[in-house]
Design an enzyme around this catalytic site. Sequence first.
Site, PDB file in Angstrom:
ATOM      1  CG  HIS A   1     -89.703  18.653  36.385  1.00  0.00           C
ATOM      2  ND1 HIS A   1     -88.373  18.431  36.117  1.00  0.00           N
ATOM      3  CD2 HIS A   1     -89.909  18.250  37.667  1.00  0.00           C
ATOM      4  CE1 HIS A   1     -87.793  17.921  37.194  1.00  0.00           C
ATOM      5  NE2 HIS A   1     -88.697  17.791  38.137  1.00  0.00           N
TER       6      HIS A   1
ATOM      7  CG  ASP B   1     -88.187  20.355  33.237  1.00  0.00           C
ATOM      8  OD1 ASP B   1     -88.361  21.090  34.226  1.00  0.00           O
ATOM      9  OD2 ASP B   1     -87.534  19.291  33.286  1.00  0.00           O
TER      10      ASP B   1
ATOM     11  CB  SER C   1     -86.857  15.208  39.521  1.00  0.00           C
ATOM     12  OG  SER C   1     -86.978  16.538  39.987  1.00  0.00           O
TER      13      SER C   1
END
Length: 416
Positions: A386, A356, A200
């Site tokens: 995600h 995501d 991320s």
Amino acid sequence: MDMGSAILIIGFAALVAAFLLLVIGLVYSELMNSDVPRGVANSWKLHMVHGLFVGIAVAGRILERLGICHQVTVTRWLTACLLTHSSPDSTGLRVNNRKFSEVPVRIYEPFTACDNLRRGLVYFHGGGWVLGCIDTADEVCRHIARKTETTVVSVGYRLAPEHRYPAQLDDCETATCHFLSVAEAEFRVDSSRVAVGGDSVGANLAAALCQRLARREDGHLPSPCAQVLIYPPLQMADFNLPSYQQNHAVPILFRGRMAFYFLQYLNGDMSVCQDVLEGNHVPSELRPRFQEWLSPSNLPPECLAGGYSEQPTPEYDGEVYHAIKSGLEPEVSPLLADDAIIQKTPPTFILTCEHDVLRDDGILYRKRLLDLGKDVTWQHVMDGFHGVLSFFDQGWLTFSSAGRVMDSVVDYIRTL
């Protein structure tokens, strides 16, 4: 028990009950606005995880309103409790906490005998530049170090809102350069085989760091040998890409929440959040260049199959741009860097998840790298969402897709 004590107890119980009912009501409302696609494996579990995170956020918000503590403090503590093993498995590893030039790090060194110098990985955790820590990335780093016989350095960079950009990137650079300078002497690591990576926003920091080092190119230290980017956010110019539209309400990262995290990273000015989501922050003269790189036509056809609606041209607002203009710079949005800089970056591993909002960021960056003749390895997890890697080996919170993400990362690192 006298009457006064009984009244106090009843009043306290009523207050607790009202607090719990408020939390439950707000969590339920949030859950009703979420959308877990059928393609997500263990979808019932994702609903549950989303409810837990929403509950943590709501409880923190209420406690902050009551003046008891800051919401971020509560959220960080409870999230760390949820995602941290109380008794981590250190089999085959030497694990030490240190500081590299005042930046906290945790070092994972394999015990196995090795005649040659080892490879290394500097890892940056996710969490929207606001959450996450060395502890929440602990299981991931232990597994990578053990399975790939790699010395892993996990970096505890400073977080927003206490610290804004570029503090996080500066910490990552400081820790990485320190490790590169002592890799062979202190850790028997080949400094020419040290990669950087993260999940991320940790992947955002890894990509931005590789570009920053490419710009400087002073020759005193070797450059990272690779960048490992796990579902990275790579630009804040367009929050209406197909993946943002298709997955806008998929836990655990909603479309609006990604804009929130970018703004927290930059300056915390949430008054411009809606304008940023609509694209009013991008100057007209920059749009043609950004469109060349961000056009949905650059995506594989299957990315458009889930639906895409082209948005009207946003109305530029100069005040909004000046409030967030550093967000359009490559150190925050690496996907928007010039060709000359991307050309200097190392071989790249990119992992994306179908469900995501950031899916298309990774895929579009892959295209830019390939167009420039760069070496790219791409893995796409069709039933992933995600943040799924955070649920690797987390007991009842484990997702099957997290194992596939981890296997892909491990397989790539073994090639370095």
